[in-house]
Design a protein around this motif. Structure first.
Motif, PDB file in Angstrom:
ATOM      1  N   THR A   1       0.843  -1.197   0.000  1.00 44.12           N
ATOM      2  CA  THR A   1       0.000   0.000   0.000  1.00 44.12           C
ATOM      3  C   THR A   1       0.874   1.241   0.000  1.00 44.12           C
ATOM      4  O   THR A   1       1.798   1.350   0.817  1.00 44.12           O
ATOM      5  CB  THR A   1      -0.912   0.020   1.245  1.00 44.12           C
ATOM      6  OG1 THR A   1      -1.853  -1.050   1.152  1.00 44.12           O
ATOM      7  CG2 THR A   1      -1.676   1.340   1.363  1.00 44.12           C
TER       8      THR A   1
ATOM      9  N   ARG B   1       7.797  -0.949   6.550  1.00 53.15           N
ATOM     10  CA  ARG B   1       7.409   0.400   6.162  1.00 53.15           C
ATOM     11  C   ARG B   1       8.530   1.008   5.343  1.00 53.15           C
ATOM     12  O   ARG B   1       9.707   0.682   5.551  1.00 53.15           O
ATOM     13  CB  ARG B   1       7.265   1.304   7.401  1.00 53.15           C
ATOM     14  CG  ARG B   1       6.091   1.091   8.254  1.00 53.15           C
ATOM     15  CD  ARG B   1       5.833   2.332   9.109  1.00 53.15           C
ATOM     16  NE  ARG B   1       7.004   2.812   9.797  1.00 53.15           N
ATOM     17  CZ  ARG B   1       7.220   2.692  11.097  1.00 53.15           C
ATOM     18  NH1 ARG B   1       6.332   2.077  11.857  1.00 53.15           N
ATOM     19  NH2 ARG B   1       8.313   3.180  11.649  1.00 53.15           N
TER      20      ARG B   1
ATOM     21  N   GLU C   1       4.601   7.171   1.078  1.00 51.51           N
ATOM     22  CA  GLU C   1       4.732   6.377   2.297  1.00 51.51           C
ATOM     23  C   GLU C   1       4.160   5.003   1.977  1.00 51.51           C
ATOM     24  O   GLU C   1       3.055   4.895   1.431  1.00 51.51           O
ATOM     25  CB  GLU C   1       3.953   7.054   3.431  1.00 51.51           C
ATOM     26  CG  GLU C   1       3.946   6.305   4.744  1.00 51.51           C
ATOM     27  CD  GLU C   1       5.276   6.414   5.494  1.00 51.51           C
ATOM     28  OE1 GLU C   1       6.064   7.338   5.214  1.00 51.51           O
ATOM     29  OE2 GLU C   1       5.514   5.548   6.360  1.00 51.51           O
ATOM     30  N   VAL C   2       4.908   3.949   2.315  1.00 49.22           N
ATOM     31  CA  VAL C   2       4.552   2.596   1.899  1.00 49.22           C
ATOM     32  C   VAL C   2       4.483   1.656   3.104  1.00 49.22           C
ATOM     33  O   VAL C   2       5.292   1.761   4.030  1.00 49.22           O
ATOM     34  CB  VAL C   2       5.592   2.063   0.885  1.00 49.22           C
ATOM     35  CG1 VAL C   2       5.255   0.636   0.442  1.00 49.22           C
ATOM     36  CG2 VAL C   2       5.680   2.982  -0.332  1.00 49.22           C
ATOM     37  N   LEU C   3       3.495   0.755   3.078  1.00 46.82           N
ATOM     38  CA  LEU C   3       3.396  -0.326   4.062  1.00 46.82           C
ATOM     39  C   LEU C   3       3.206  -1.615   3.261  1.00 46.82           C
ATOM     40  O   LEU C   3       2.330  -1.675   2.396  1.00 46.82           O
ATOM     41  CB  LEU C   3       2.210  -0.064   4.996  1.00 46.82           C
ATOM     42  CG  LEU C   3       1.923  -1.078   6.093  1.00 46.82           C
ATOM     43  CD1 LEU C   3       3.109  -1.300   7.009  1.00 46.82           C
ATOM     44  CD2 LEU C   3       0.709  -0.607   6.917  1.00 46.82           C
ATOM     45  N   ALA C   4       4.038  -2.618   3.519  1.00 49.55           N
ATOM     46  CA  ALA C   4       4.042  -3.789   2.649  1.00 49.55           C
ATOM     47  C   ALA C   4       4.307  -5.081   3.400  1.00 49.55           C
ATOM     48  O   ALA C   4       5.005  -5.093   4.409  1.00 49.55           O
ATOM     49  CB  ALA C   4       5.127  -3.617   1.574  1.00 49.55           C
ATOM     50  N   ALA C   5       3.719  -6.157   2.889  1.00 41.61           N
ATOM     51  CA  ALA C   5       4.041  -7.511   3.345  1.00 41.61           C
ATOM     52  C   ALA C   5       4.664  -8.259   2.170  1.00 41.61           C
ATOM     53  O   ALA C   5       4.049  -8.379   1.114  1.00 41.61           O
ATOM     54  CB  ALA C   5       2.781  -8.226   3.832  1.00 41.61           C
TER      55      ALA C   5
ATOM     56  N   THR D   1       7.001  -7.837   7.114  1.00 39.29           N
ATOM     57  CA  THR D   1       6.186  -6.625   7.014  1.00 39.29           C
ATOM     58  C   THR D   1       7.096  -5.428   7.235  1.00 39.29           C
ATOM     59  O   THR D   1       7.838  -5.388   8.222  1.00 39.29           O
ATOM     60  CB  THR D   1       5.052  -6.659   8.055  1.00 39.29           C
ATOM     61  OG1 THR D   1       4.326  -7.881   7.916  1.00 39.29           O
ATOM     62  CG2 THR D   1       4.115  -5.477   7.874  1.00 39.29           C
TER      63      THR D   1
ATOM     64  N   VAL E   1       8.897  -3.929  10.293  1.00 35.77           N
ATOM     65  CA  VAL E   1       7.825  -3.904  11.288  1.00 35.77           C
ATOM     66  C   VAL E   1       7.718  -5.271  11.976  1.00 35.77           C
ATOM     67  O   VAL E   1       7.564  -5.367  13.192  1.00 35.77           O
ATOM     68  CB  VAL E   1       6.485  -3.530  10.624  1.00 35.77           C
ATOM     69  CG1 VAL E   1       5.320  -3.639  11.596  1.00 35.77           C
ATOM     70  CG2 VAL E   1       6.557  -2.120  10.037  1.00 35.77           C
TER      71      VAL E   1
END
Lengths: 280, 280
Positions: free
Chosen positions: B59, B89, B101-105, B87, B79
């Motif tokens: 995301t 950031r 800004e990115v958040l990813a698995a 996971t 994370v």
């Protein structure tokens, strides 16, 4: 004060840090519901982004199971504060370990024009003609159902009936708070993860379907009354599935869309409830 | 080395910090494409999560327009590092300001069983019978098209033809790298945001449709050859729209799903290109 507002109340500690409590009543089995955990985190982000209250886009990654009946803290970071949007990060922590990580854009849905394109609510039987969700259907205690009145369209119910045909799984039904609290933006985040997994309509109640990641887009503030929810899975492979959800209010307005990536655990490899990452 | 690998190469600076360059060729007008920016960030996250290479869920929130032809850094934070998932950031920064800004698995899609549920690719004309995407259609320079060969299904092309009917906008077509590089996970992130906005099929080329947030789920590693993309909008209200995308590989396998929340700017309030938050 009604239960949901009480149970998502956050108290500011110092700059960017809030304290709350993960109340045990919002659980599936012994695990706090993922939608409830996310509504707790978003409640904290809203306090941090005082200018904007509506969660236009919220993404949560579920890291570890949360602890029902225990305190939590949410650390918030303002990523960007703009005129029409506030973008924030948040980490919900219990007992020293991060449980969910959140990235969100908050805005303002107060003034809304009629939609240019939208999706009509599916036609399903009235709440009185639907089947109450029960733990017995899944073989698990559902404390959440003492808080939420959930009625499932019997043609899509989680009893092994297949509502699909062309390779899709669908569950639809109604949801509201039992104590009469009206739905709002925060409630839509809870409601986006409170129905049984859609794949139960095809596979039967196959056990835990832990969420890896959930994104909710709030599209409009809901009117009072029942919320109609529909959840569909058309893509399941290699033990992971995508579930798309939509919520409509009592006026027929599409109020949210959501999507989650979840694990379908092999029954032989299914961990005990306490080891599941989160509960749906 | 082909162009895309070169232009997404990240060099480790110190722990959790990587340096790269936002190459100007991957732009829409003067703005770096949002999918390219996200593939740069994910390239950095993959280095940080050495155990896992496949972006299962990514995301991005687009904060400010990026700067074409300038250096960037990506700060990464682990994370949670687990057996099957990492996971992370990430923040892509240029000239001292965060751009996305990115958040990813990340996980591993190497061993895959056949899908249990899936969506078949739509039937569209072969690439030779489709219409090349061009900047002239949109009245804007598209340097990106020197890198990417994009062919649009003429029945859904971005020329004001309405492929809808029941209140939906749809664009479908083919995409590949011009230099013959095979598609892979990182390419799917670029391809998820390289087609014209689906609403152009209904409204015509109405200008910038800046992305607020984009989530991409990689479902399988793609086979070599053309990628077929389909992008649909059924929900547009109050100046914001949701676009759902899917990509299939040359074997007909569904390789990714994506969804973005974007702004449809009022023509009268449309900012100059340099002020747009990002370009699609």
């Amino acid at each position: 004060m009604n239960q949901f507002d009480n149970d998502t109340r956050m108290v500011a500690l110092e700059q960017g840090r809030m304290a709350g409590h993960v109340h045990a009543v919002w659980s599936i089995g012994s695990n706090p519901n993922g939608g409830y955990l996310l509504s707790l985190a978003v409640a904290a982000l809203r306090e941090a982004a005082s200018a904007h209250r509506d969660p236009l886009s919220v993404t949560a990654h579920y890291l570890r199971p949360a602890l029902a009946g225990q305190a939590c803290t949410v650390n918030t970071t303002m990523v960007r504060s703009g005129r029409s949007l506030s973008t924030l990060r948040g980490t919900l922590t219990q007992d020293g370990a991060a449980r969910i990580e959140v990235l969100a854009a908050l805005g303002d849905l107060a003034e809304q024009a009629p939609p240019v394109l939208t999706v009509a609510a599916p036609q399903i039987p009235a709440p009185e003609a639907c089947v109450p969700r029960s733990g017995a259907q899944q073989g698990v205690m559902l404390p959440l159902l003492e808080m939420l009145d959930i009625r499932l369209d019997p043609s899509t119910g989680p009893l092994g009936t297949c509502a699909s045909g062309g390779g899709s799984a669908r569950i639809a039904g109604w949801i509201r708070f039992r104590d009469g609290r009206a739905p709002d933006a925060l409630a839509c985040i809870l409601f986006a993860d409170a129905f049984p997994p859609a794949v139960f309509s095809v596979l039967g109640p196959v056990g835990w379907v832990p969420t890896i990641e959930l994104t909710v887009h709030l599209r409009a503030r809901p009117a009072p009354g029942w919320i109609l929810g529909q959840f569909v899975t058309v893509d399941m492979q290699d033990g992971r599935l995508i579930e798309d959800g939509a919520l409509w209010d009592s006026q027929g307005t599409l109020v949210s869309q959501s999507r989650q990536l979840a694990l379908l655990l092999d029954p032989a490899r299914r961990p005990p409830a306490s080891a599941a990452r989160t509960a749906q």
